[in-house]
Design a protein around this motif. Structure first.
Motif, PDB file in Angstrom:
ATOM      1  N   ARG A 138      -7.804  13.388  -5.007  1.00 46.51           N
ATOM      2  CA  ARG A 138      -7.555  12.524  -3.843  1.00 46.51           C
ATOM      3  C   ARG A 138      -7.544  13.400  -2.600  1.00 46.51           C
ATOM      4  O   ARG A 138      -6.897  14.442  -2.571  1.00 46.51           O
ATOM      5  CB  ARG A 138      -6.204  11.824  -3.968  1.00 46.51           C
ATOM      6  N   GLU A 143     -10.832   8.969  -2.761  1.00 45.05           N
ATOM      7  CA  GLU A 143     -10.562   9.367  -4.147  1.00 45.05           C
ATOM      8  C   GLU A 143     -11.862   9.580  -4.879  1.00 45.05           C
ATOM      9  O   GLU A 143     -12.852   8.892  -4.631  1.00 45.05           O
ATOM     10  CB  GLU A 143      -9.764   8.245  -4.813  1.00 45.05           C
ATOM     11  N   GLU A 148       0.519   4.311  -0.804  1.00 40.91           N
ATOM     12  CA  GLU A 148       0.031   5.580  -0.249  1.00 40.91           C
ATOM     13  C   GLU A 148       0.233   5.606   1.266  1.00 40.91           C
ATOM     14  O   GLU A 148       0.724   6.588   1.834  1.00 40.91           O
ATOM     15  CB  GLU A 148      -1.445   5.772  -0.590  1.00 40.91           C
ATOM     16  N   LYS A 168     -12.294   4.468  -1.543  1.00 44.80           N
ATOM     17  CA  LYS A 168     -11.464   4.520  -0.341  1.00 44.80           C
ATOM     18  C   LYS A 168     -10.329   3.515  -0.385  1.00 44.80           C
ATOM     19  O   LYS A 168     -10.346   2.565  -1.148  1.00 44.80           O
ATOM     20  CB  LYS A 168     -12.317   4.251   0.896  1.00 44.80           C
ATOM     21  N   SER A 169      -9.341   3.743   0.460  1.00 46.01           N
ATOM     22  CA  SER A 169      -8.297   2.759   0.698  1.00 46.01           C
ATOM     23  C   SER A 169      -8.324   2.415   2.183  1.00 46.01           C
ATOM     24  O   SER A 169      -9.222   2.813   2.897  1.00 46.01           O
ATOM     25  CB  SER A 169      -6.928   3.317   0.336  1.00 46.01           C
ATOM     26  N   GLN A 170      -7.263   1.778   2.592  1.00 45.42           N
ATOM     27  CA  GLN A 170      -7.177   1.346   3.983  1.00 45.42           C
ATOM     28  C   GLN A 170      -7.053   2.539   4.932  1.00 45.42           C
ATOM     29  O   GLN A 170      -6.422   3.528   4.607  1.00 45.42           O
ATOM     30  CB  GLN A 170      -5.924   0.487   4.082  1.00 45.42           C
ATOM     31  N   HIS A 197     -15.093   5.868   6.684  1.00 47.28           N
ATOM     32  CA  HIS A 197     -14.451   4.661   6.165  1.00 47.28           C
ATOM     33  C   HIS A 197     -15.465   3.526   6.007  1.00 47.28           C
ATOM     34  O   HIS A 197     -15.443   2.788   5.027  1.00 47.28           O
ATOM     35  CB  HIS A 197     -13.325   4.228   7.114  1.00 47.28           C
ATOM     36  N   GLN A 238      -6.708  13.349   1.422  1.00 44.83           N
ATOM     37  CA  GLN A 238      -6.117  12.583   2.518  1.00 44.83           C
ATOM     38  C   GLN A 238      -6.636  13.177   3.814  1.00 44.83           C
ATOM     39  O   GLN A 238      -6.367  14.328   4.131  1.00 44.83           O
ATOM     40  CB  GLN A 238      -4.595  12.672   2.453  1.00 44.83           C
ATOM     41  N   GLU A 290     -16.686   1.312  -1.760  1.00 48.75           N
ATOM     42  CA  GLU A 290     -15.359   0.690  -1.778  1.00 48.75           C
ATOM     43  C   GLU A 290     -14.394   1.362  -2.742  1.00 48.75           C
ATOM     44  O   GLU A 290     -13.222   1.554  -2.442  1.00 48.75           O
ATOM     45  CB  GLU A 290     -15.474  -0.797  -2.163  1.00 48.75           C
ATOM     46  N   GLU A 291     -14.920   1.708  -3.940  1.00 52.92           N
ATOM     47  CA  GLU A 291     -14.010   2.207  -4.973  1.00 52.92           C
ATOM     48  C   GLU A 291     -13.440   3.589  -4.653  1.00 52.92           C
ATOM     49  O   GLU A 291     -12.513   4.043  -5.302  1.00 52.92           O
ATOM     50  CB  GLU A 291     -14.692   2.208  -6.351  1.00 52.92           C
ATOM     51  N   ASP A 321       0.881  -1.163   0.000  1.00 50.64           N
ATOM     52  CA  ASP A 321       0.000   0.000   0.000  1.00 50.64           C
ATOM     53  C   ASP A 321       0.924   1.220   0.000  1.00 50.64           C
ATOM     54  O   ASP A 321       1.354   1.699   1.051  1.00 50.64           O
ATOM     55  CB  ASP A 321      -0.884  -0.028   1.254  1.00 50.64           C
TER      56      ASP A 321
END
Lengths: 169, 203
Positions: free
Chosen positions: B73, B63, A54, B41-43, B33, B75, B38-39, A52
Motif C-alpha cells: 500500500r 494498493e 484508512e 485506489k481509494s478515495q 486518482h 500512501q 478502480e481496484e 473509510d
C-alpha cells in the motif's frame, strides 16, 4: 538516522486485537482503531464497514500532529486526549505514547466518561505491546524470486484514457 | 515510517510530493486518482482552502498485489507549497519513506524551486532524516510551457547532490510523466524494503 521501520508480527497483532475487543465490550463504543503516527491503520475492530477507516486514520494522525503544535504554542508538551463532539456520533482520540493513536467512534448509547475510562486502560496495555515491538529487530522482508520477488517495470498502470484530448476529433 | 505487517501481509509506504507553490503536486495526485484502475485506489482526500490551494495535505492511498503473498500500500501525500505553511509541511514529512520533488520548469520559478528544495532538506534534518537515506526522484513539471529552463540547467540547480537521482519531465495536467514518476519512486521504495539498501543505479 534513517527513518524507522515498524514491523508488526502476528503475535502482537492478536494481542492488539484482543485489547480492542475487550475495550469495545466494556465501553460500548461503535468502533475502535489503532493508527500509527504516520496514519497507517494497525488494527480496527467493531462496526467499521461503513467508514473509510484508512482516511479516518490518516486524518486522525494529522489532527494529533497539528494539535501537538498547538499545545506547544500554549506551553503544553502535548494534549494526550482529544474529543470531537457531534450530534449523534463522536470521536475520541488518545495517544499511545509516541507511537500510535487510539481512535474511538461512539454514539449516544454510551457516555464520554465510560469511553475515556476504558480508553485509558486500553492505552496502558497497548503501550506495553509497543514497548515490546520496539525491542524487536526489524528485518528486511525476504521474498523468494519464485514467489514473484522480481519487481515489475510498472507497478501502477495507467487506464486506457478515453478522455485524453485528441486535437483531430 | 514504512510498516510491514506480517499478520495482514501488508507493506505500507508513505510518499510525499514536495515542491514550491503551484508546481503541480496536487495535479499529479488528481491525475493518478483519475487514471488508475478502480481496484487499486481509494478515495482521495484534500484539505484545501476555498480557493483550492492545499491547506494541510492531499492524500491518495494506492494498493497493489506485488511481492509474493504481500500487498503493498502506498500512501501519497502532498504538502502545501506556500512559504508560510512550513509548520504543516513539516508535519506531513513525518514518517516519510520516499519523496517526489515536483519542480516548476518556468524560468521565473527556478529560485522558488531551489528554496523549496533547501526547505525540504532542512525539514528532513529536523526529524533526523537525510536525502542520503530517503529515496527520492525529481519531476520537472510544466514542460509544455514556452518559457521553461532547459533540463540541464534544472539539473544543475536541483540534481547536484553526490548521488544523482532519476529525473522525469512532465506535464501533470495531461498526465505526461506522471505515472513514470510514480512507478519510479514505488520501485525505489520496494527495492529498498525487500532487498535492503540499494542504490539508484541498481534499481
Amino acid at each position: 538516522m534513517p527513518p524507522e521501520r515498524r514491523v508488526i508480527f502476528e503475535e502482537e497483532q492478536r494481542q492488539i486485537e484482543s485489547i480492542l475487543r475487550d475495550f469495545l465490550k466494556n465501553s460500548e463504543a461503535k468502533g475502535v482503531l489503532v493508527v500509527d503516527m504516520s496514519g497507517a491503520l494497525i488494527n480496527g475492530q467493531g462496526f467499521l464497514q461503513r467508514f473509510d477507516t484508512e482516511a479516518l486514520g490518516v486524518l486522525a494522525a494529522g489532527t494529533v500532529a497539528s494539535t501537538r503544535q498547538m499545545a506547544r504554542i500554549v506551553g503544553e508538551p502535548l494534549f494526550t486526549d482529544l474529543f470531537h463532539q457531534g450530534k449523534r456520533s463522536h470521536l475520541y482520540l488518545s495517544l499511545i505514547g509516541d507511537e500510535a493513536v487510539l481512535v474511538v467512534i461512539f454514539d449516544n448509547t454510551t457516555t464520554l466518561g465510560l469511553v475515556r475510562l476504558y480508553s485509558q486502560q486500553a492505552v496502558k496495555s497497548l503501550k506495553q505491546i509497543y514497548a515490546k515491538l520496539s525491542s524487536r529487530e526489524a528485518q528486511p522482508l525476504k521474498v523468494e524470486p519464485s514467489k514473484g520477488g522480481e519487481l515489475p517495470e510498472s507497478i501502477f498502470k495507467e487506464k486506457e484514457n478515453k478522455d485524453k484530448q485528441n486535437p483531430g476529433e | 515510517m514504512s510498516s510491514i505487517n506480517f499478520a495482514t501481509k501488508e507493506i505500507l509506504c508513505k510518499i510525499v510530493y514536495y515542491g514550491p507553490a503551484l508546481s503541480g503536486k496536487t495535479t499529479n495526485l488528481l491525475y493518478i486518482h483519475k487514471n488508475i484502475p478502480e481496484e487499486q485506489k481509494s478515495q482521495m482526500i484534500s484539505l484545501a482552502t476555498e480557493s483550492d490551494r492545499t491547506l494541510f495535505f492531499d492524500f491518495l492511498p494506492l494498493e497493489t498485489k506485488l511481492i509474493g503473498d504481500y500487498k503493498a500500500r502506498f500512501q501519497l501525500y502532498t504538502v502545501p507549497g506556500q512559504v508560510y505553511y512550513n509548520a504543516t509541511r513539516k508535519l506531513v514529512l513525518r514518517g516519510v519513506d520516499g519523496i517526489v520533488f515536483v519542480a516548476d520548469s518556468q524560468w521565473e520559478r527556478q529560485k522558488d524551486n531551489v528554496e523549496s528544495f533547501a526547505n525540504m532538506e532542512g525539514n528532513l534534518r529536523e526529524y533526523g532524516y537525510s536525502l542520503d537515506e530517503i529515496p527520492y526522484v525529481l519531476q520537472y513539471n510544466k514542460r509544455d510551457l514556452v518559457n521553461i529552463a532547459p533540463r540541464e540547467y534544472m539539473d544543475f540547480l536541483l540534481n547536484r547532490r553526490k548521488k544523482r537521482v532519476l529525473v522525469f519531465e512532465s506535464v501533470a495536467t495531461t498526465g505526461i510523466g506522471v505515472f513514470d514518476t510514480l512507478n519510479a519512486i514505488c520501485r525505489l521504495l520496494l527495492a529498498k524494503l525487500v532487498r535492503g539498501q540499494l542504490t539508484v543505479e541498481e534499481v
